[in-house]
Design an enzyme around this catalytic site. Structure first.
Site, short mmCIF file in Angstrom:
data_model
loop_
_atom_site.label_atom_id
_atom_site.label_comp_id
_atom_site.label_asym_id
_atom_site.label_seq_id
_atom_site.Cartn_x
_atom_site.Cartn_y
_atom_site.Cartn_z
CD GLN A 130 12.72 -48.61 -9.07
OE1 GLN A 130 11.52 -48.89 -9.11
NE2 GLN A 130 13.18 -47.39 -9.30
CG HIS A 150 6.93 -48.05 -6.12
ND1 HIS A 150 5.56 -47.93 -6.09
CD2 HIS A 150 7.41 -46.82 -6.40
CE1 HIS A 150 5.22 -46.68 -6.37
NE2 HIS A 150 6.32 -45.98 -6.55
CG ASP A 186 3.76 -43.71 -7.80
OD1 ASP A 186 4.10 -43.29 -6.67
OD2 ASP A 186 4.57 -44.11 -8.65
CD GLU A 195 8.60 -38.97 -6.78
OE1 GLU A 195 8.00 -39.89 -6.19
OE2 GLU A 195 9.57 -39.16 -7.52
#
Length: 479
Positions: free
Chosen positions: A364, A392, A399, A448
């Site tokens: 990340q 995550h 996703d 999102e």
């Protein structure tokens, strides 16, 4: 004794006669059993078995000529020119010069020219137009069932219209008024199940059947169509029934998940259905022909992992973080739910792919640094989490994408069938849409539609029903 030919003046009154028909013509596999005398035909065609009496009737009137060798080729597709010729043979219009309609593919002297210009003059054909504006007739092209409905209703002035719809012909379809008028006259009720198949090429025997029924309805009665079993659908989520097709119309009822509705008609992706004592419009995305198995209860994740919890839910956002050493990989309970969800979606014809799952602290960090370098910190912070602040890293965030990879990680994914299916069904499998549209001020992240967070089916369903973000539901700060 043969029936006399119908004059043009009598022909204009056929719509009134046709309305007396009690039943309609269906494409059939077996021989049609008919009673009564028919117009005499010199001989039967050797290759005709179904619609035999209708075809012999038209042959006796000189409307059907057949092919050399005594064949009719009943199952062959009828061409647009052959249909025009049959109608004109029946009409016997006066042989007067008609103006050239200007079709690029039908010129003076070419086969069928005189028939085509006469049909245009009589007003029952218009021809077609190419994308670059060129007018043409397509004489050898297959006559579709929709085109058949138009030329017969125009040729024989069938004006009565009860607004009859078929499952595959909504009121917005160009052919709807013609097909409805043909059905109103009792000439057709389509196929079993309520479809008309407007784009299907028409067989010669079926065109003959339609025409014979139009010209002599009393001579060719068919048994009334047996009532079909109603077409039913099952809701795959709670959904609103509206007064008309479209989200901008008033809600007249709410239909629960797992309810059975009766199909009445369609407008694009909106179906008119009956539920209880009400009828209205619903989005077809939330319907299935088979009742999906009710998802099992998917357990909430363990609370014995590092991090901040609220009401038993691990919170990771711009304010609450995870230690850099936290590296659990994908949660097994969440992966089980994903597998079950994607399997059910596939069974319903929806292809889901979980393309981004667990990310370590260091991964990340690499992504976030790259986004800041390319877009600047302010913009990167709208869609990318700082290391330690990404969901995550919990192993509980996924996703999803669909079959069209060009829509992955884009807002347009929400409008795909995969995006709609997820929005309607993910909570049954323990997932919530983590960053909803219009909630950036609360979550800190832009919309999102692909990012889902696993909570377990009980909590996810409660959050879904509340219409709130996770922060609002748990009453915690998002940034």
């Amino acid at each position: 004794m043969g029936l006399p030919k119908i004059s043009m003046s009598k022909k204009l009154g056929l719509s009134a006669v046709a309305l007396l028909v009690a039943a309609s013509l269906l494409p059939q596999q077996g021989a049609v059993q008919l009673g009564g005398s028919q117009a005499s035909a010199a001989s039967s065609f050797q290759d005709v078995t179904t619609f035999k009496k209708e075809i012999d009737y038209l042959a006796g009137l000189g409307i059907i000529k057949g092919f050399p060798g005594g064949s009719f080729k009943p199952a062959a597709t009828i061409t647009r020119l052959d249909a025009v010729r049959m109608i004109l043979r029946e009409m016997e219009p006066k042989e007067t010069a008609a103006p050239d309609p200007g079709f690029a593919d039908v010129k003076p002297g070419s086969p069928g020219y005189e028939e085509v210009v006469k049909a245009v003059e009589l007003g029952f054909i218009e021809g077609k137009e190419s994308r670059d504006g060129v007018k043409y007739f397509d004489p050898k092209g297959a006559l579709t069932r929709a085109e058949m409905a138009k030329i017969l209703t125009e040729a024989y002035r069938l004006t009565a219209n009860k607004g009859i719809s078929f499952t595959d012909v909504g009121s917005a379809n160009w052919a709807h008024p013609y097909i409805s008028r043909l059905a109103t006259a009792g000439i057709t009720n389509g196929y079993p199940g309520g479809a008309f198949k407007p784009k299907e090429a028409l067989q010669r025997q079926h065109f003959a059947g339609f025409m014979a029924r139009l010209l002599a309805p009393a001579q060719f009665p068919l048994p009334a169509a047996q009532p079909e079993k109603p077409i039913t659908y099952t809701t795959i989520d709670q959904l609103n029934m509206r007064s008309k097709a479209g989200v901008g119309n008033p809600i007249i009822a709410s239909i629960p998940y797992g309810a059975t509705v009766v199909y009445l008609g369609k407008e694009g992706n909106w179906y008119k259905v009956e539920y209880g004592n009400k009828a209205g419009w619903v989005n077809a995305t939330y319907l299935t022909k088979e009742m999906p198995d009710k998802p099992a209860a998917y357990a909430a994740p363990s609370t014995e992992t590092p991090g901040t919890y609220a009401s038993g839910v691990l919170i990771v956002n711009k304010k609450y973080s995870l230690p850099s050493s936290y590296n659990p990989g994908v949660s097994k309970v969440a992966q089980t739910a994903v597998d079950a969800m994607t399997a059910e979606a596939k069974r319903q014809g929806v292809q889901l792919a979980a393309f981004s799952t667990f990310r370590s602290f260091n991964r990340q960090k690499e992504l976030y640094t790259s986004y800041v370098s390319r877009h600047g910190a302010a913009e990167a912070n709208r869609f990318s989490a700082k290391p330690g602040h990404s969901e995550h890293q919990t192993g509980l965030a996924f996703d999803f994408g669909g079959s069209d990879q060009s829509k992955w990680l884009k807002e347009s994914f929400a409008a795909t069938k995969e995006g709609k299916w997820l929005a309607a069904n993910a909570h049954h499998y323990g997932f919530i849409l983590r960053y909803p549209k219009g909630k950036e001020a609360i979550t800190g992240y832009m919309y999102e539609p692909w990012h889902f967070r696993y909570l377990g089916s009980d909590v996810a369903s409660q959050v879904k029903k509340s219409g709130k973000t996770l922060e609002e539901y748990l009453k915690v700060s998002g940034k």
